[in-house]
Design an enzyme around this catalytic site. Structure first.
Site, PDB file in Angstrom:
ATOM      1  N   GLU A 121       0.828  -1.205   0.000  1.00 19.53           N
ATOM      2  CA  GLU A 121       0.000   0.000   0.000  1.00 19.53           C
ATOM      3  C   GLU A 121       0.868   1.263   0.000  1.00 19.53           C
ATOM      4  OE1 GLU A 121      -4.145  -0.724   1.574  1.00 19.53           O
ATOM      5  OE2 GLU A 121      -3.311   0.576   3.120  1.00 19.53           O
TER       6      GLU A 121
ATOM      7  N   GLU B 241       2.211   1.701  -3.417  1.00 17.39           N
ATOM      8  CA  GLU B 241       1.174   2.210  -4.317  1.00 17.39           C
ATOM      9  C   GLU B 241       0.932   3.702  -4.069  1.00 17.39           C
ATOM     10  OE1 GLU B 241      -2.506   0.036  -3.915  1.00 17.39           O
ATOM     11  OE2 GLU B 241      -3.485   1.147  -5.532  1.00 17.39           O
TER      12      GLU B 241
ATOM     13  N   CYS C   4      -8.584  -2.567   3.510  1.00 20.74           N
ATOM     14  CA  CYS C   4      -8.562  -3.767   4.368  1.00 20.74           C
ATOM     15  C   CYS C   4      -9.942  -4.248   4.756  1.00 20.74           C
ATOM     16  CB  CYS C   4      -7.809  -3.479   5.658  1.00 20.74           C
ATOM     17  SG  CYS C   4      -6.184  -2.845   5.367  1.00 20.74           S
TER      18      CYS C   4
ATOM     19  N   SER D 137      -7.092   1.582  -2.796  1.00 16.36           N
ATOM     20  CA  SER D 137      -5.881   0.833  -3.107  1.00 16.36           C
ATOM     21  C   SER D 137      -6.305  -0.508  -3.678  1.00 16.36           C
ATOM     22  CB  SER D 137      -5.098   0.624  -1.809  1.00 16.36           C
ATOM     23  OG  SER D 137      -4.253  -0.486  -1.928  1.00 16.36           O
TER      24      SER D 137
ATOM     25  N   LYS E 194     -15.832 -10.607   6.523  1.00 17.41           N
ATOM     26  CA  LYS E 194     -14.709 -11.421   6.024  1.00 17.41           C
ATOM     27  C   LYS E 194     -15.187 -12.785   5.550  1.00 17.41           C
ATOM     28  CE  LYS E 194     -11.144  -8.658   7.137  1.00 17.41           C
ATOM     29  NZ  LYS E 194     -10.296  -8.051   6.100  1.00 17.41           N
TER      30      LYS E 194
ATOM     31  N   GLU F  44     -16.254 -12.032   2.195  1.00 20.39           N
ATOM     32  CA  GLU F  44     -15.084 -11.671   1.389  1.00 20.39           C
ATOM     33  C   GLU F  44     -14.364 -12.929   0.896  1.00 20.39           C
ATOM     34  OE1 GLU F  44     -11.713 -10.082   3.510  1.00 20.39           O
ATOM     35  OE2 GLU F  44     -11.175  -8.728   1.874  1.00 20.39           O
TER      36      GLU F  44
ATOM     37  N   GLU G 267     -12.647 -13.164  -7.147  1.00 21.76           N
ATOM     38  CA  GLU G 267     -11.360 -12.583  -7.551  1.00 21.76           C
ATOM     39  C   GLU G 267     -10.278 -12.769  -6.483  1.00 21.76           C
ATOM     40  OE1 GLU G 267     -14.182 -11.030  -7.031  1.00 21.76           O
ATOM     41  OE2 GLU G 267     -13.925  -9.171  -5.912  1.00 21.76           O
TER      42      GLU G 267
ATOM     43  N   CYS H 281     -11.861  -2.483  13.618  1.00 20.92           N
ATOM     44  CA  CYS H 281     -12.071  -3.930  13.793  1.00 20.92           C
ATOM     45  C   CYS H 281     -12.321  -4.315  15.248  1.00 20.92           C
ATOM     46  CB  CYS H 281     -10.879  -4.701  13.261  1.00 20.92           C
ATOM     47  SG  CYS H 281     -10.479  -4.272  11.571  1.00 20.92           S
TER      48      CYS H 281
END
Lengths: 161, 576
Positions: free
Chosen positions: B282, B285, B302, B322, B361, B364, B369, B505
């Protein structure tokens, strides 16, 4: 501009005419139902976006008020009055008769799209109780036996048209 | 002003409710629907449940304490026979329309309705009648809706609509048929739900629960052909202890690792390692976008719940996040390539289990992908609560366990990665590394206090290598929406961090339930993470020796070809 676009343009210009979009859900739904006759999922989603509110909220309001319907109405919309006066004079029986002859439930539409059936509250014609209104035309002192005659009248009107 | 509660004369402020005043004076009034989300300044005060009814002198009817404001001279009685009887009747009526499968309910022993029935000593429900019938919604990978257990408290609606501004839930239909439903009664998988799980966090009953993946994990552990690697997110270690009666804010990392080893996982690794890896990618980037005129701001990526949020709500901004995968996904990608090679194990035999504070999650992990050669990076996600249950199931006395260390490979981490678990932590970790790289030498400022705290939106400008870097941090999706709208309106930022859950979180939808969403619990969890950061010998992600080795031996350069193939992802436009 085709018919669909015209209808949508009418609805949008109505919604856009408000100074604020707050508290304008119910009037917008009324307008949409005036234009389309019913409130489809797509139209509810469209209104939600246009007013900037969640679709769930729109659906909550639509399902709360019995005035809003989410299926297309028939060509002839039959409303059986279940107000107090009509009820005590037997409108429940009349409603049952319509249900059994049309083979649909309250809120439903016949497969050929000709008739839809709803129950309503007092139309202000208690002197004629029990009352049935078809596309706004009031039939008074209706009995179970009159139901097939009323339906036949509209069916024959359709056949000669 | 003065009011009298149960013969006690107390002071009160105008605007306070009877419940507020009672609480201040340690007078307990049972409640059910009421929920005060102090820090977000949102109160669920719909007064639908009528459990908190109290008697007020001079008024004919009982009044709900949660929504009745005090007035000067008011005489309130909370425990008259009439009030107590009414309360009990209300709870009995609620129970008469509630399934009685408490013994096998996900919320058994952790249910507010059950606790209330126990508190009031309900032993029989004399009301027999029709019960409302609704289908369970098991469409999603994250949460299950069981409307038959719903008490119509509206907390989920308040959380989803007012705090998160997602708007999945609304009361739909009418009278006895009323249900907290979705638009057009669609299965939740097909809605704009982000799966943040905050509705589950505030649900008082078993109407909203997490999808349970523990049996799949046990099955994998017990399969001799599988090599099962577990990783734990930073926020888990500072909350897991609460499930075992340890005070909030106690870090139980060592005991957690010991428990995981005893449960039979083949390797016990740390998502923190992957958080350091995330920072490498990150920060690279960010510097690339900054120096080469790329798209700014860059948005940390994240949190899978805000990813889905932006995909639905701000599809025009999909070029700002990102492209980095989230840390546990990066971990999975590395475990099934680099680690598989090192250990000489067929990647198909490797099962990666993530222990996360998060329900999103779970969803996710099945995003297509997030895979490599048709193998998903992560196989199963369990929450902090599910891990606690597995530990109990395994018969381990958690508090008596000796501390253990993470396995060597993919287990080492820096202080920068630990703070990923709290709002502001990811951006602070990124800034530490980006500043070091831009200035050409490792920075000595580790504590960026201007980025910390629990304010919903925080904006700070920090000078880095001659550039005034403007940073914004938002937690809670309602705050994220405000930031995204500011970006859309043209306000310029360099870096944005968004976490869907209040507190980041540490306040995730998979964390141990805590009473009344009392944010002092969140503060304690955050403090524990910052304390762990401070104790670490290395506090810069790019100084993690295992990370350096991983790039040397396997990945090549940060942001390079191989890193891109394994560690980066793409986003999808979705309907709203």
């Amino acid at each position: 501009m085709n018919e669909n676009d015209k209808q949508l343009a009418e609805l949008d210009s109505y919604i856009d005419s408000f100074d604020t979009k707050k508290g304008k859900l119910i009037v917008s739904l009324h307008k949409a139902q005036d234009i389309y006759g019913y409130l489809s999922v797509d139209i509810q989603k469209h209104i939600a976006k246009r007013l900037g509110i969640p679709a769930s909220k729109v659906y909550g309001v639509v399902t709360f008020y019995s005035f809003f319907n989410t299926t297309p109405k028939g060509k002839y919309s039959i409303d059986v009055c279940m107000g107090t006066a009509c009820f005590v004079r037997g409108s429940a029986d009349v409603l049952e008769e319509f249900k059994s002859q049309l083979k649909i439930d309250v809120g439903g539409t016949t497969e050929d799209g000709l008739f839809s059936l709803d129950s309503i509250r007092c139309v202000g014609a208690c002197g004629l109780a029990p009352v049935v209104s078809v596309n706004g035309k009031v039939h008074g002192r209706v009995t179970r036996a009159d139901v097939s005659k009323i339906l036949d009248d509209y069916k024959s009107k359709e056949a000669t048209a | 002003m003065n009011v009298t509660i149960n013969n006690l004369n107390v002071e009160a402020q105008p605007g306070q409710t009877i419940l507020d005043v009672a609480k201040e004076n340690d007078i307990h009034i049972p409640t059910l629907c009421h929920l005060n989300l102090h820090d977000t300044k949102v109160v669920n005060q719909v007064a639908t449940c009528r459990v908190c009814m109290v008697e007020i002198e001079g008024r004919r009817n009982l009044m709900p304490a949660c929504s009745t404001r005090v007035s000067d001279g008011m005489v309130i009685k909370t425990n008259t026979p009439r009030a107590v009887k009414s309360r009990r009747t209300i709870v009995e009526l609620l129970l008469s329309n509630h399934p009685k499968d408490c013994l096998v309910c996900e919320r058994n022993q952790n249910c507010e309705l059950q606790a209330l029935a126990a508190e009031l000593g309900v032993r029989d429900v004399e009301y027999k009648g029709k019960r409302s019938r609704h289908d369970k919604d098991t469409s999603s990978y994250s949460l299950i809706r069981d409307p038959e257990k719903c008490v119509l408290c509206r907390r989920c609606e308040t959380m989803c609509n007012k705090v998160q501004t997602v708007g999945v839930y609304s009361a739909v239909h009418r009278g006895f048929d009323t249900v907290m439903g979705t638009a057009f009664d669609e299965p939740i998988l097909d809605t704009v739900c982000t799966f943040c799980g905050q509705c589950v966090s505030v649900c008082p009953t078993g109407a909203l629960t997490q999808v349970d993946n523990t049996s799949e994990v046990w099955k994998a552990i017990n399969d001799p052909d599988k090599f099962v690697i577990v990783q734990t997110a930073p926020a888990v270690r500072v909350a897991l202890g609460e499930e075992f009666g340890v005070e909030a804010g106690t870090s139980v990392t060592g005991k957690m690792v010991a428990a995981l080893k005893l449960m039979g996982f083949d390797k016990v690794c740390d998502t923190d390692f992957a958080a350091d890896l995330t920072i490498m990618e990150e920060a690279t980037e960010f510097i690339d976008r900054l120096k080469n005129g790329g798209k700014l701001p860059i948005l940390t990526s994240c949190c899978p719940a805000w990813v889905k949020f932006i995909e639905h709500q701000f599809p025009d901004l999909l070029d700002i996040p990102s492209t980095c995968k989230s840390p546990h996904e990066m971990f999975g990608a590395i475990a099934k390539t680099y680690l598989a090679e090192k250990l000489d194990i067929d990647p198909k035999k490797i099962v990666v289990v993530s222990v996360m504070p998060c329900l999103a999650k779970k969803y996710e992990a099945i995003r297509p992908e997030l895979s490599n050669k048709e193998i998903q990076n992560v196989d199963f996600v369990i929450t902090t609560r599910e891990l606690a249950r597995m530990i109990r199931e395994a018969g381990l006395t958690f508090n008596a366990l000796d501390d253990d260390d993470f396995d060597d490979m993919l287990g080492e981490s820096t202080g920068a990665s630990v703070i990923f678990g709290t709002t502001g932590g990811v951006v602070e970790a990124a800034v530490r590394t980006a500043a070091s790289w831009l200035e050409g030498k490792d920075i000595e400022k580790f504590d960026w206090t201007e980025l910390r705290g629990l304010d919903g939106i925080r904006v700070a400008t920090v000078p880095i290598a001659g550039v005034d870097v403007k940073i914004a941090i938002a937690h809670g999706l309602g705050n994220a929406r405000k930031i995204f709208e500011r970006i859309r309106a043209g306000e310029e930022f360099h870096i944005i961090e968004v976490m869907a859950c209040p507190g980041g979180c540490i306040g995730g939808g998979g964390q141990p339930y805590y009473l009344e969403h009392d944010t002092s619990v969140l503060r304690k969890r955050a403090e524990a993470l910052y304390a762990e950061d401070k104790e670490k010998a290395i506090r810069l992600s790019h100084k993690n020796p295992q990370i350096i080795k991983l790039y040397e031996e396997f990945l090549g350069d940060p942001g390079g070809h191989k890193a891109h193939a394994l560690l980066h992802t793409k986003y999808v436009r979705r309907d709203n």
